[in-house]
Design an enzyme around this catalytic site. Structure first.
Site, mmCIF file in Angstrom:
data_model
loop_
_atom_site.group_PDB
_atom_site.id
_atom_site.type_symbol
_atom_site.label_atom_id
_atom_site.label_comp_id
_atom_site.label_asym_id
_atom_site.label_seq_id
_atom_site.Cartn_x
_atom_site.Cartn_y
_atom_site.Cartn_z
ATOM 1 N N GLY A 147 0.770 -1.231 0.000
ATOM 2 C CA GLY A 147 0.000 0.000 0.000
ATOM 3 C C GLY A 147 0.802 1.284 0.000
ATOM 4 N N GLY A 171 3.404 -3.657 -4.070
ATOM 5 C CA GLY A 171 3.188 -3.957 -5.482
ATOM 6 C C GLY A 171 3.438 -2.692 -6.297
ATOM 7 N N ARG A 223 -7.028 3.821 -15.132
ATOM 8 C CA ARG A 223 -6.979 4.369 -13.769
ATOM 9 C C ARG A 223 -7.598 5.757 -13.633
ATOM 10 N NH1 ARG A 223 -2.831 5.252 -11.189
ATOM 11 N NH2 ARG A 223 -3.750 4.817 -9.162
ATOM 12 N N CYS A 277 -14.840 4.844 -27.407
ATOM 13 C CA CYS A 277 -16.112 5.545 -27.534
ATOM 14 C C CYS A 277 -16.733 5.687 -26.159
ATOM 15 C CB CYS A 277 -17.023 4.775 -28.470
ATOM 16 S SG CYS A 277 -16.352 4.813 -30.116
HETATM 17 C C1 LIG Z 1 -3.099 -4.998 -3.633
HETATM 18 C C2 LIG Z 1 -2.482 -5.702 -2.508
HETATM 19 C C3 LIG Z 1 -1.162 -5.448 -2.141
HETATM 20 C C4 LIG Z 1 -0.307 -4.422 -2.829
HETATM 21 O O1 LIG Z 1 -0.757 -3.130 -2.727
HETATM 22 P P1 LIG Z 1 0.096 -1.934 -3.381
HETATM 23 O O2 LIG Z 1 -0.679 -0.726 -3.089
HETATM 24 O O3 LIG Z 1 0.184 -2.221 -4.828
HETATM 25 O O4 LIG Z 1 1.427 -1.954 -2.717
HETATM 26 C C5 LIG Z 1 -0.622 -6.181 -1.103
HETATM 27 N N1 LIG Z 1 -1.341 -7.121 -0.459
HETATM 28 C C6 LIG Z 1 -2.612 -7.389 -0.784
HETATM 29 C C7 LIG Z 1 -3.341 -8.439 -0.065
HETATM 30 C C8 LIG Z 1 -3.228 -6.691 -1.808
HETATM 31 O O5 LIG Z 1 -4.486 -6.957 -2.115
#
Ligand SMILES: *Cc1c(COP(=O)(O)O)cnc(C)c1O
Length: 443
Positions: free
Chosen positions: A255, A299, A337, A368
């Site tokens: 996150g 991520g 996004r 479109c």
């Molecule tokens: C989406 C997610 C992440 C990664 O979140 P980021 O914001 O991309 O770092 C990690 N753990 C779980 C369980 C997720 O669903």
């Protein structure tokens, strides 16, 4: 360039001697001449550096223990899985498709964490057959299924539990996940989490290994991460006291926020992890519990900064006193996004990346759909039809969220490093778009 302000929001790019934008030592105009547009480009060195930054921090603050697990939903391809393996990270997958990608890439299954709020029986079978490291149980129905499959296959399955620590984040509501009103996991405050873990302890084919939380995405507030760690460890202590179990692993999720535009802050990830480790150690000593192995799951912050997307400008439409639309040959199909979260991006024109930004335009896609916007109200030099536009920070949640809406084929991904480019995902063609279409014989 110590002390002077970086010219671009993106750390993946530079200006070369022709005054063109370059990434991984490749001139962006050469890339589009070779591979066409739209084109996703990933800077391999920066992607790897982002992995190492987390790995080094976790090792530093947790005495060589702990694990960084890459949340593959940000960007999941077989080559990306290979890099993650080489960097020594684990892999978070959230579907049979992501798991299959990891299996195909030969990713070590003991380092795979399988998440998801509604895993199917078939997905769980695939995971258990392949001995994934952790199945992160989200709900009571899943607990029953996992135990049944484990029992039938005579295996002992390592499980974790997705827990809602009850934290309201101030990110976009669609990417906030830790509050009680969330479809993910089980809450501490109403006893759900405690109840399912008590049940799981009685099931002989499960090893209750760890707890997991993930409070949201694109977060910048350190206090939220500290609070989540505190709440989770207090729960670990409660489980020890009431159920006499030692939770050896705590997964604090991902996150971490990413700088998309000049207005965004820049997080010092190392000091964030350091500050959270202080909380972890503090609560553990106060409660008299062992410091569990800490897992984190970034991520976005690994993949997003390493990617850019290159587009060709087509129509430029000035509506006097209203708005100037610059349309590119991609849009919400390769980057949904803005349409989903009003996400903001920065961009430049690749053959004059440092030209003064003299006019305000809106970058639109070719679908479109009026909501098919990539960037609303960005200052750019005067844009002409035929220009190549580079949108920064698109390495996460772009390709992985892409679609064939309007039957538009998906762009390829090239991985660049040391002035070399290699395709890691092929461009789709019209054949791919109709691949699964069938005209029944009696039609
Ligand atoms: C989406 C997610 C992440 C990664 O979140 P980021 O914001 O991309 O770092 C990690 N753990 C779980 C369980 C997720 O669903």
């Amino acid at each position: 360039m110590e002390g002077c302000e970086k010219m671009f929001v993106s750390k993946a790019v530079n200006i070369n001697e022709k005054n063109h934008l370059e990434i991984g030592g490749c001139d962006c105009l050469d890339l589009v001449n070779t591979y066409g547009t739209p084109l996703y480009v990933m800077d391999e060195a920066l992607f790897r550096e982002n992995c190492r930054r987390y790995k080094n921090a976790i090792e530093k603050y947790y005495d060589g223990k702990g694990l960084v697990v890459y949340a593959s939903k940000a960007l999941c391809t077989t080559a990306i899985c290979k890099i993650i393996e080489q960097e020594g990270l684990g892999l978070d997958v959230v579907s049979g498709g992501e798991l299959y990608t990891a299996i195909t890439a030969g990713f070590p299954m003991e380092r795979v964490y399988f998440h998801g709020n509604n895993k199917t029986y078939e997905e769980l079978m695939l995971a258990i057959e392949n001995n994934v490291g952790r199945i992160v149980i989200d709900n009571k129905e899943e607990l029953v299924m996992v135990h049944e499959i484990a029992y039938k296959s005579g295996k002992k399955v390592n499980v974790s539990f997705r827990v809602k620590p009850g934290i309201d984040t101030n990110t976009h509501e669609f990417i906030s996940t830790g509050q009680i009103d969330s479809k993910f996991g089980m809450a501490i405050e109403n006893g759900e989490a405690f109840e399912i873990i008590s049940k799981a302890l009685k099931l002989s084919n499960l090893n209750v290994m760890s707890l997991h939380c993930h409070i949201g995405s694109q977060l910048f507030d350190l206090e939220l991460f500290k609070l989540a760690a505190k709440v989770m460890l207090e729960f670990v202590a409660e489980l020890k006291e009431k159920l006499n179990i030692e939770i050896g692993e705590l997964n604090l999720g991902g996150g971490f926020g990413v700088k998309y535009t000049k207005e965004d802050e820049e997080i010092d990830y190392d000091s964030f992890i350091g500050a959270v480790s202080e909380v972890v150690k503090g609560v553990c000593s106060q409660k008299g519990i062992k410091v569990p192995k800490i897992v984190i799951e970034p991520g976005r912050s690994i993949a997003a900064p390493a990617g850019i997307t290159l587009y060709r400008v087509g129509s430029v439409k000035e509506i006097k006193n209203v708005r100037k639309y610059v349309a590119v040959d991609g849009g919400m199909t390769d980057n949904p996004r803005y349409a989903m979260y009003q996400a903001k991006y920065d961009a430049v024109i690749v053959d004059r990346p440092d030209a003064p930004r003299t006019e305000k335009v809106t970058i639109a896609g070719k679908c479109c759909e009026s909501g098919d916007i990539l960037i609303k109200d960005i200052m750019l030099p005067e844009v002409k039809s035929g220009d190549v536009l580079a949108v920064f920070t698109t390495g996460a949640y772009n390709y992985s969220m892409s679609s064939n809406y309007n039957r538009i084929p998906r762009p390829p991904i090239v991985l660049v490093k040391d002035a070399k480019a290699r395709i890691i995902v092929k461009r789709e063609d019209y054949g791919d778009v109709i691949r699964n279409d069938i005209i029944p014989e009696d039609l």
